[in-house]
Design an enzyme around this catalytic site. Structure first.
Site, PDB file in Angstrom:
ATOM      1  N   TYR A 145      55.544  30.529 116.501  1.00  0.00           N
ATOM      2  CA  TYR A 145      55.633  29.089 116.778  1.00  0.00           C
ATOM      3  C   TYR A 145      55.828  28.331 115.468  1.00  0.00           C
ATOM      4  CZ  TYR A 145      54.262  30.328 121.429  1.00  0.00           C
ATOM      5  OH  TYR A 145      54.262  30.902 122.681  1.00  0.00           O
ATOM      6  N   SER A 146      56.786  27.393 115.468  1.00  0.00           N
ATOM      7  CA  SER A 146      57.010  26.561 114.284  1.00  0.00           C
ATOM      8  C   SER A 146      55.802  25.650 114.099  1.00  0.00           C
ATOM      9  CB  SER A 146      58.232  25.660 114.470  1.00  0.00           C
ATOM     10  OG  SER A 146      59.356  26.409 114.827  1.00  0.00           O
ATOM     11  N   CYS A 322      66.905  23.148 114.708  1.00  0.00           N
ATOM     12  CA  CYS A 322      65.830  23.938 115.322  1.00  0.00           C
ATOM     13  C   CYS A 322      65.740  23.660 116.825  1.00  0.00           C
ATOM     14  CB  CYS A 322      64.491  23.600 114.661  1.00  0.00           C
ATOM     15  SG  CYS A 322      63.169  24.711 115.156  1.00  0.00           S
ATOM     16  N   GLU A 362      67.224  27.552 112.603  1.00  0.00           N
ATOM     17  CA  GLU A 362      66.223  28.407 113.253  1.00  0.00           C
ATOM     18  C   GLU A 362      66.255  28.067 114.741  1.00  0.00           C
ATOM     19  OE1 GLU A 362      62.677  29.945 110.882  1.00  0.00           O
ATOM     20  OE2 GLU A 362      61.763  28.539 112.292  1.00  0.00           O
ATOM     21  N   TYR A 364      66.396  29.639 118.904  1.00  0.00           N
ATOM     22  CA  TYR A 364      65.847  30.769 119.658  1.00  0.00           C
ATOM     23  C   TYR A 364      66.416  30.801 121.067  1.00  0.00           C
ATOM     24  CZ  TYR A 364      62.471  33.878 121.801  1.00  0.00           C
ATOM     25  OH  TYR A 364      61.881  34.910 122.462  1.00  0.00           O
TER      26      TYR A 364
HETATM   27  C1  LIG Z   1      60.822  31.265 114.825  1.00  0.00           C
HETATM   28  C2  LIG Z   1      60.409  30.822 116.223  1.00  0.00           C
HETATM   29  C3  LIG Z   1      59.738  29.633 116.369  1.00  0.00           C
HETATM   30  C4  LIG Z   1      59.371  29.202 117.655  1.00  0.00           C
HETATM   31  N1  LIG Z   1      58.742  28.016 117.765  1.00  0.00           N
HETATM   32  C5  LIG Z   1      58.376  27.568 118.967  1.00  0.00           C
HETATM   33  C6  LIG Z   1      57.736  26.306 119.101  1.00  0.00           C
HETATM   34  O1  LIG Z   1      57.493  25.592 118.110  1.00  0.00           O
HETATM   35  N2  LIG Z   1      57.380  25.915 120.334  1.00  0.00           N
HETATM   36  C7  LIG Z   1      57.646  26.663 121.440  1.00  0.00           C
HETATM   37  O2  LIG Z   1      57.281  26.236 122.551  1.00  0.00           O
HETATM   38  N3  LIG Z   1      58.270  27.841 121.333  1.00  0.00           N
HETATM   39  C8  LIG Z   1      58.619  28.331 120.126  1.00  0.00           C
HETATM   40  N4  LIG Z   1      59.230  29.555 120.015  1.00  0.00           N
HETATM   41  C9  LIG Z   1      59.338  30.392 121.213  1.00  0.00           C
HETATM   42  C10 LIG Z   1      58.016  31.220 121.404  1.00  0.00           C
HETATM   43  O3  LIG Z   1      57.931  32.194 120.363  1.00  0.00           O
HETATM   44  C11 LIG Z   1      57.939  31.980 122.724  1.00  0.00           C
HETATM   45  O4  LIG Z   1      59.085  32.773 122.850  1.00  0.00           O
HETATM   46  C12 LIG Z   1      57.821  31.093 123.936  1.00  0.00           C
HETATM   47  O5  LIG Z   1      56.635  30.313 123.884  1.00  0.00           O
HETATM   48  C13 LIG Z   1      57.750  31.950 125.215  1.00  0.00           C
HETATM   49  O6  LIG Z   1      56.714  32.869 125.072  1.00  0.00           O
HETATM   50  P1  LIG Z   1      55.775  33.289 126.315  1.00  0.00           P
HETATM   51  O7  LIG Z   1      54.829  34.330 125.842  1.00  0.00           O
HETATM   52  O8  LIG Z   1      55.210  32.105 126.988  1.00  0.00           O
HETATM   53  O9  LIG Z   1      56.814  33.920 127.304  1.00  0.00           O
HETATM   54  P2  LIG Z   1      56.973  35.499 127.631  1.00  0.00           P
HETATM   55  O10 LIG Z   1      55.864  35.960 128.482  1.00  0.00           O
HETATM   56  O11 LIG Z   1      57.217  36.205 126.356  1.00  0.00           O
HETATM   57  O12 LIG Z   1      58.272  35.430 128.484  1.00  0.00           O
HETATM   58  C14 LIG Z   1      59.499  35.169 127.887  1.00  0.00           C
HETATM   59  C15 LIG Z   1      60.524  35.998 128.596  1.00  0.00           C
HETATM   60  O13 LIG Z   1      60.669  35.507 129.911  1.00  0.00           O
HETATM   61  C16 LIG Z   1      62.011  35.636 130.319  1.00  0.00           C
HETATM   62  N5  LIG Z   1      62.512  34.323 130.725  1.00  0.00           N
HETATM   63  C17 LIG Z   1      62.297  33.145 130.100  1.00  0.00           C
HETATM   64  N6  LIG Z   1      62.887  32.136 130.748  1.00  0.00           N
HETATM   65  C18 LIG Z   1      63.497  32.706 131.814  1.00  0.00           C
HETATM   66  C19 LIG Z   1      64.301  32.205 132.869  1.00  0.00           C
HETATM   67  N7  LIG Z   1      64.574  30.889 132.957  1.00  0.00           N
HETATM   68  N8  LIG Z   1      64.780  33.066 133.780  1.00  0.00           N
HETATM   69  C20 LIG Z   1      64.504  34.398 133.699  1.00  0.00           C
HETATM   70  N9  LIG Z   1      63.762  34.932 132.708  1.00  0.00           N
HETATM   71  C21 LIG Z   1      63.269  34.100 131.788  1.00  0.00           C
HETATM   72  C22 LIG Z   1      62.793  36.188 129.144  1.00  0.00           C
HETATM   73  O14 LIG Z   1      62.891  37.585 129.313  1.00  0.00           O
HETATM   74  C23 LIG Z   1      61.915  35.882 127.966  1.00  0.00           C
HETATM   75  O15 LIG Z   1      62.061  36.794 126.932  1.00  0.00           O
HETATM   76  C24 LIG Z   1      59.656  29.990 118.766  1.00  0.00           C
HETATM   77  C25 LIG Z   1      60.326  31.208 118.609  1.00  0.00           C
HETATM   78  C26 LIG Z   1      60.702  31.609 117.364  1.00  0.00           C
HETATM   79  C27 LIG Z   1      61.426  32.914 117.202  1.00  0.00           C
HETATM   80  N1  LIG Z   2      62.225  27.997 115.338  1.00  0.00           N
HETATM   81  C1  LIG Z   2      62.623  28.282 116.561  1.00  0.00           C
HETATM   82  O1  LIG Z   2      63.367  29.206 116.786  1.00  0.00           O
HETATM   83  C2  LIG Z   2      62.108  27.435 117.637  1.00  0.00           C
HETATM   84  C3  LIG Z   2      61.219  26.402 117.384  1.00  0.00           C
HETATM   85  C4  LIG Z   2      60.798  25.612 118.424  1.00  0.00           C
HETATM   86  C5  LIG Z   2      61.265  25.862 119.699  1.00  0.00           C
HETATM   87  N2  LIG Z   2      62.084  26.885 119.936  1.00  0.00           N
HETATM   88  C6  LIG Z   2      62.636  27.126 121.272  1.00  0.00           C
HETATM   89  O2  LIG Z   2      63.518  26.052 121.540  1.00  0.00           O
HETATM   90  C7  LIG Z   2      63.590  25.817 122.921  1.00  0.00           C
HETATM   91  C8  LIG Z   2      63.365  24.313 123.208  1.00  0.00           C
HETATM   92  O3  LIG Z   2      63.172  24.201 124.523  1.00  0.00           O
HETATM   93  P1  LIG Z   2      62.358  23.064 125.197  1.00  0.00           P
HETATM   94  O4  LIG Z   2      62.084  23.583 126.550  1.00  0.00           O
HETATM   95  O5  LIG Z   2      61.295  22.608 124.295  1.00  0.00           O
HETATM   96  O6  LIG Z   2      63.449  21.941 125.257  1.00  0.00           O
HETATM   97  P2  LIG Z   2      63.722  20.891 126.391  1.00  0.00           P
HETATM   98  O7  LIG Z   2      62.590  19.967 126.461  1.00  0.00           O
HETATM   99  O8  LIG Z   2      64.166  21.549 127.632  1.00  0.00           O
HETATM  100  O9  LIG Z   2      64.923  20.129 125.710  1.00  0.00           O
HETATM  101  C9  LIG Z   2      66.065  20.763 125.378  1.00  0.00           C
HETATM  102  C10 LIG Z   2      67.190  19.743 125.404  1.00  0.00           C
HETATM  103  O10 LIG Z   2      68.350  20.370 124.943  1.00  0.00           O
HETATM  104  C11 LIG Z   2      69.371  20.232 125.948  1.00  0.00           C
HETATM  105  N3  LIG Z   2      70.302  21.351 125.892  1.00  0.00           N
HETATM  106  C12 LIG Z   2      70.437  22.382 126.754  1.00  0.00           C
HETATM  107  N4  LIG Z   2      71.470  23.160 126.392  1.00  0.00           N
HETATM  108  C13 LIG Z   2      71.983  22.604 125.265  1.00  0.00           C
HETATM  109  C14 LIG Z   2      73.080  22.943 124.435  1.00  0.00           C
HETATM  110  N5  LIG Z   2      73.840  24.001 124.664  1.00  0.00           N
HETATM  111  N6  LIG Z   2      73.345  22.151 123.385  1.00  0.00           N
HETATM  112  C15 LIG Z   2      72.578  21.071 123.121  1.00  0.00           C
HETATM  113  N7  LIG Z   2      71.547  20.689 123.881  1.00  0.00           N
HETATM  114  C16 LIG Z   2      71.245  21.459 124.949  1.00  0.00           C
HETATM  115  C17 LIG Z   2      68.615  20.124 127.242  1.00  0.00           C
HETATM  116  O11 LIG Z   2      69.424  19.515 128.225  1.00  0.00           O
HETATM  117  P3  LIG Z   2      69.397  19.916 129.803  1.00  0.00           P
HETATM  118  O12 LIG Z   2      68.124  20.631 130.049  1.00  0.00           O
HETATM  119  O13 LIG Z   2      69.497  18.615 130.505  1.00  0.00           O
HETATM  120  O14 LIG Z   2      70.619  20.760 129.999  1.00  0.00           O
HETATM  121  C18 LIG Z   2      67.466  19.234 126.813  1.00  0.00           C
HETATM  122  O15 LIG Z   2      67.887  17.899 126.754  1.00  0.00           O
HETATM  123  C19 LIG Z   2      62.564  26.731 123.557  1.00  0.00           C
HETATM  124  O16 LIG Z   2      63.248  27.873 124.026  1.00  0.00           O
HETATM  125  C20 LIG Z   2      61.640  27.103 122.411  1.00  0.00           C
HETATM  126  O17 LIG Z   2      61.018  28.350 122.635  1.00  0.00           O
HETATM  127  C21 LIG Z   2      62.547  27.656 118.919  1.00  0.00           C
END
Ligand SMILES: Cc1cc2nc3c(=O)[nH]c(=O)nc-3n(C[C@H](O)[C@H](O)[C@H](O)COP(=O)(O)OP(=O)(O)OC[C@H]3O[C@@H](n4cnc5c(N)ncnc54)[C@H](O)[C@@H]3O)c2cc1C
Ligand SMILES: NC(=O)c1ccc[n+]([C@@H]2O[C@H](COP(=O)([O-])OP(=O)(O)OC[C@H]3O[C@@H](n4cnc5c(N)ncnc54)[C@H](OP(=O)(O)O)[C@@H]3O)[C@@H](O)[C@H]2O)c1
Length: 364
Positions: A145-146, A322, A362, A364
């Protein structure tokens, strides 16, 4: 010298919980980090990393490889202090829902107490190991998680770390509702509960050193986390050795206005530093552009195409992205057309920007 905390920040919420004994400044209805009436908190340079003097060595052997000096605030950054086998056990101090009740999905802001044992820098992430066992009876794997707080933390004492977590709930192919393991564990955490923390990790999203830089931040949903930490450092905190005086421009994409994250904080920053902070929202399910297209973050950016391209041509402009993986391609698509106007190949240009640490992703 101790840091005087004075960031006027609130996290309005329909559901919020806090640990009264540890966080008496936080009311359960309206989470408020006010400590004094000013917007600043002061941090003496004594609290920042010390630079060790390096003496040049004269040698007749092959010339030493030139060490690359990072343009980011990388010096002294700690990674992997806590590994999965021996995580740090933090305490949940506060957990509050920051999306409205009618928002599609829930996002929570949570603060964990660390007693200062998990030192991190703005832009890093931590790992969380959820309680319980997986379907094979093994402990769950960590999820990253960031970090959503500045290095000083939301309470300003360098003893907390905050996250912004979206609760993952989806329907699988069999029509069953599935809850993500770690995100649900986190969103359900009650104040007082223990939480296993690993890390910190990551250097990609560290802030630029240059206090006069143009910093363009592109976030979808919870991708806002690292930028909240940047922006607190830039606008809510005061340091002897860092005063941001460049341009911080945030683009945030969310589905509905009830899912806008930390909007009150960003409004305060804009009022306080109108010349240094800009924020533009893309509310995808409520807004469209002139062509009636869905307002994604890249659609909003396209409205400022000329200005963004001019900024991108400057050596002191840094872009950070991000959130959802899909956003990267969408943003690339608009950049291709912007660059083409100047006869520039975006792929090559982006490669150079990445090499110069000016394009940081970054997703995901
Ligand atoms: C560098 C980094 C930073 C991140 N920062 C954040 C952050 O700040 N906040 C945040 O909320 N998350 C962040 N994430 C994402 C976070 O790490 C988790 O992946 C996320 O919270 C989901 O984990 P979980 O254990 O709840 O889900 P899990 O139990 O691990 O389930 C996830 C799995 O469910 C399946 N799945 C998910 N959606 C669907 C769908 N719609 N249909 C079918 N299958 C699906 C996929 O197989 C997926 O791999 C970050 C990820 C990375 C890599
Ligand atoms: N460092 C990391 O890697 C990192 C850090 C934080 C979070 N994450 C991940 O980032 C994701 C954020 O999801 P969320 O559920 O928090 O977001 P969210 O509230 O659902 O918001 C995402 C927004 O982006 C829009 N969107 C969808 N597809 C897009 C595209 N192709 N281009 C631009 N915008 C698009 C969505 O629009 P519509 O839904 O209306 O289509 C919505 O407005 C999660 O999967 C989280 O795990 C990763």
């Amino acid at each position: 010298m101790a840091a005087a905390v004075s960031a006027a920040v609130s996290l309005p919420s329909s559901q919020s919980t806090s640990l009264p004994a540890r966080t008496s400044i936080i009311s359960p209805e309206r989470v408020n980090f006010n400590k004094v009436s000013l917007y600043y908190r002061n941090v003496s340079s004594a609290s920042s990393a010390k630079v060790a003097p390096i003496r040049a060595q004269v040698t007749t052997e092959a010339p030493a490889k030139k060490e690359k000096i990072s343009k980011k605030q990388e010096e002294g950054v700690i990674v992997n202090k806590y590994k999965p086998k021996e995580p740090y056990i933090g305490k949940c101090l506060l957990n509050t829902k920051i999306t409205g009740d009618d928002a599609p999905g829930e996002t929570w802001h949570m603060v964990f107490g660390t007693e200062g044992e998990v030192p991190y820098r703005e832009g890093q992430s931590i790992g969380i190991i959820p309680d319980g066992l997986d379907k094979n009876g093994k402990p769950h794997k960590l999820r990253l998680y960031s970090i959503a707080s500045s290095a000083l933390g939301d309470l300003g004492d360098s003893k907390t770390v905050s996250l912004c977590v979206k609760r993952l709930v989806y329907t699988n192919d069999q029509g069953e509702i599935v809850k993500g393991v770690c995100s649900n564990f986190l969103c359900d955490l009650k104040p007082g509960a223990d939480v296993k923390i690993t890390g910190p990790v990551g250097k990609e999203m560290l802030m630029p050193k240059d206090p006069n830089a143009n910093v363009i931040m592109l976030a979808t949903g919870t991708g806002i986390a690292p930028f909240r930490s940047f922006l607190w450092k830039m606008f809510f905190e005061k340091y002897d050795d860092y005063k941001f005086n460049g341009l911080a421009w945030l683009f945030l994409g969310v589905p509905t206005s009830s899912s806008l994250l930390y909007k009150d904080e960003f409004e305060k920053m804009k009022n306080k530093s109108p010349d240094n902070f800009r924020v533009d929202y893309a509310v995808s399910r409520e807004q469209t552009n002139a062509q009636g297209e869905k307002m994604y973050i890249q659609t909003r950016m396209a409205e400022y195409a000329e200005e963004l391209w001019e900024l991108l041509k400057k050596d002191n402009t840094y872009v950070y992205m991000c959130g959802l993986k899909g956003m990267e391609k969408g943003i690339d698509d608009i950049m291709v057309s912007l660059a083409a106007r100047d006869g520039i190949d975006w792929v090559e240009y982006k490669r150079q920007l990445k090499k110069g640490e000016q394009w940081n992703v970054e997703v995901y």
